[in-house]
Design a protein around this motif. Structure first.
Motif, PDB file in Angstrom:
ATOM      1  N   ALA A  72       0.845  -1.201   0.000  1.00  0.00           N
ATOM      2  CA  ALA A  72       0.000   0.000   0.000  1.00  0.00           C
ATOM      3  C   ALA A  72       0.879   1.249   0.000  1.00  0.00           C
ATOM      4  N   LYS A  73       0.516   2.225  -0.839  1.00  0.00           N
ATOM      5  CA  LYS A  73       1.292   3.458  -0.911  1.00  0.00           C
ATOM      6  C   LYS A  73       1.158   4.239   0.389  1.00  0.00           C
ATOM      7  N   LYS A  74       2.256   4.899   0.763  1.00  0.00           N
ATOM      8  CA  LYS A  74       2.283   5.717   1.974  1.00  0.00           C
ATOM      9  C   LYS A  74       2.773   7.110   1.611  1.00  0.00           C
ATOM     10  N   GLN A  75       2.218   8.102   2.269  1.00  0.00           N
ATOM     11  CA  GLN A  75       2.579   9.495   2.036  1.00  0.00           C
ATOM     12  C   GLN A  75       3.471   9.999   3.162  1.00  0.00           C
ATOM     13  N   PHE A  76       4.333  10.951   2.828  1.00  0.00           N
ATOM     14  CA  PHE A  76       5.197  11.582   3.823  1.00  0.00           C
ATOM     15  C   PHE A  76       4.416  12.626   4.604  1.00  0.00           C
ATOM     16  N   LEU A  77       4.659  12.686   5.916  1.00  0.00           N
ATOM     17  CA  LEU A  77       4.153  13.764   6.766  1.00  0.00           C
ATOM     18  C   LEU A  77       5.311  14.317   7.579  1.00  0.00           C
ATOM     19  N   PRO A  78       5.399  15.636   7.734  1.00  0.00           N
ATOM     20  CA  PRO A  78       6.398  16.173   8.660  1.00  0.00           C
ATOM     21  C   PRO A  78       6.168  15.573  10.055  1.00  0.00           C
ATOM     22  N   PHE A  79       7.242  15.439  10.829  1.00  0.00           N
ATOM     23  CA  PHE A  79       7.152  14.710  12.095  1.00  0.00           C
ATOM     24  C   PHE A  79       6.071  15.248  13.027  1.00  0.00           C
ATOM     25  N   ASP A  80       5.960  16.569  13.167  1.00  0.00           N
ATOM     26  CA  ASP A  80       4.956  17.112  14.091  1.00  0.00           C
ATOM     27  C   ASP A  80       3.534  16.744  13.670  1.00  0.00           C
ATOM     28  N   GLU A  81       3.258  16.687  12.372  1.00  0.00           N
ATOM     29  CA  GLU A  81       1.934  16.267  11.896  1.00  0.00           C
ATOM     30  C   GLU A  81       1.758  14.759  12.057  1.00  0.00           C
ATOM     31  N   TRP A  82       2.805  14.004  11.759  1.00  0.00           N
ATOM     32  CA  TRP A  82       2.746  12.546  11.887  1.00  0.00           C
ATOM     33  C   TRP A  82       2.486  12.153  13.333  1.00  0.00           C
ATOM     34  N   GLU A  83       3.140  12.848  14.260  1.00  0.00           N
ATOM     35  CA  GLU A  83       2.995  12.543  15.684  1.00  0.00           C
ATOM     36  C   GLU A  83       1.555  12.742  16.159  1.00  0.00           C
ATOM     37  N   LYS A  84       0.840  13.702  15.596  1.00  0.00           N
ATOM     38  CA  LYS A  84      -0.550  13.983  15.971  1.00  0.00           C
ATOM     39  C   LYS A  84      -1.541  13.058  15.270  1.00  0.00           C
ATOM     40  N   SER A  85      -1.090  12.369  14.229  1.00  0.00           N
ATOM     41  CA  SER A  85      -1.972  11.524  13.431  1.00  0.00           C
ATOM     42  C   SER A  85      -2.460  10.309  14.208  1.00  0.00           C
ATOM     43  N   ASN A  86      -3.706   9.941  13.971  1.00  0.00           N
ATOM     44  CA  ASN A  86      -4.258   8.725  14.573  1.00  0.00           C
ATOM     45  C   ASN A  86      -3.946   7.494  13.729  1.00  0.00           C
ATOM     46  N   ASN A  87      -3.512   7.705  12.501  1.00  0.00           N
ATOM     47  CA  ASN A  87      -3.212   6.606  11.572  1.00  0.00           C
ATOM     48  C   ASN A  87      -1.750   6.638  11.173  1.00  0.00           C
ATOM     49  N   LYS A  88      -0.857   6.519  12.138  1.00  0.00           N
ATOM     50  CA  LYS A  88       0.578   6.626  11.873  1.00  0.00           C
ATOM     51  C   LYS A  88       1.066   5.602  10.858  1.00  0.00           C
ATOM     52  N   LYS A  89       0.465   4.432  10.813  1.00  0.00           N
ATOM     53  CA  LYS A  89       0.936   3.387   9.898  1.00  0.00           C
ATOM     54  C   LYS A  89       0.577   3.673   8.439  1.00  0.00           C
ATOM     55  N   ASP A  90      -0.254   4.692   8.191  1.00  0.00           N
ATOM     56  CA  ASP A  90      -0.612   5.069   6.822  1.00  0.00           C
ATOM     57  C   ASP A  90       0.367   6.082   6.226  1.00  0.00           C
ATOM     58  N   PHE A  91       1.294   6.577   7.045  1.00  0.00           N
ATOM     59  CA  PHE A  91       2.224   7.621   6.619  1.00  0.00           C
ATOM     60  C   PHE A  91       3.644   7.251   7.044  1.00  0.00           C
ATOM     61  N   TRP A  92       4.610   8.000   6.540  1.00  0.00           N
ATOM     62  CA  TRP A  92       5.983   7.865   6.999  1.00  0.00           C
ATOM     63  C   TRP A  92       6.536   9.243   7.288  1.00  0.00           C
ATOM     64  N   THR A  93       7.573   9.287   8.117  1.00  0.00           N
ATOM     65  CA  THR A  93       8.168  10.557   8.513  1.00  0.00           C
ATOM     66  C   THR A  93       9.652  10.369   8.769  1.00  0.00           C
ATOM     67  N   LEU A  94      10.319  11.464   9.073  1.00  0.00           N
ATOM     68  CA  LEU A  94      11.734  11.431   9.446  1.00  0.00           C
ATOM     69  C   LEU A  94      11.879  12.149  10.773  1.00  0.00           C
ATOM     70  N   ASN A  95      12.470  11.462  11.747  1.00  0.00           N
ATOM     71  CA  ASN A  95      12.602  11.972  13.097  1.00  0.00           C
ATOM     72  C   ASN A  95      14.050  11.776  13.537  1.00  0.00           C
ATOM     73  N   GLU A  96      14.636  12.818  14.111  1.00  0.00           N
ATOM     74  CA  GLU A  96      16.048  12.790  14.504  1.00  0.00           C
ATOM     75  C   GLU A  96      16.284  12.294  15.925  1.00  0.00           C
TER      76      GLU A  96
END
Length: 143
Positions: A72-96
């Protein structure tokens, strides 16, 4: 400007999403059409040699393909948006934070620690948005 010929690599990205029963849980994303430059080394310690493997991952906008293990295709989200998301497994991010990892190739292991390849903790992720949009890219350092 990077063509797909210059982006021959595939990596598996592990985004840390928390713990369940004291076991780290990750959202897994396979990134294709990237460039992963690895360096292998060792340093001397009082106990002997310690590995000092490092990697730098290049991800270009418009070239990378991100999918779950199931395809399944996944979309990038900036980390702060990804962290607030309820569906984290539907997106990917980069966190340091060094809680996220990447490994070379495709890995179906649920955690990076179970992988038999070197897992690189993401220590730095910098976005370069200079020049034309074909040059915009991420540079990610892994330890």
């Amino acid at each position: 400007m990077a063509s797909k010929k210059m982006l021959p690599d595939t990596v598996t990205l592990y985004n840390y999403i928390g713990e369940s029963d004291m076991i780290a849980q990750y959202s897994i994303t396979v990134l294709t059409n990237v460039f992963c430059d690895t360096g292998y080394g060792a340093s001397a310690t009082q106990q002997g040699k310690a590995p000092q493997d490092t990697a730098r991952l290049f991800i270009f906008d418009g070239k990378v393909r991100a999918e779950s293990i199931g395809g399944a295709k996944k979309q990038f989200l900036p980390f702060d948006e990804w962290e607030k998301s309820n569906n984290k497994k539907d997106f990917w991010t980069l966190n340091e934070s060094e809680k996220d990892f990447f490994v070379e190739g495709i890995s179906e292991y649920p955690t990076p620690q179970e992988n038999h390849k070197t897992a690189y903790a993401i220590s730095k992720a910098h976005y370069y948005k200079k020049g034309t949009s074909r040059m915009w890219h991420w540079e990610i350092d892994g330890l």
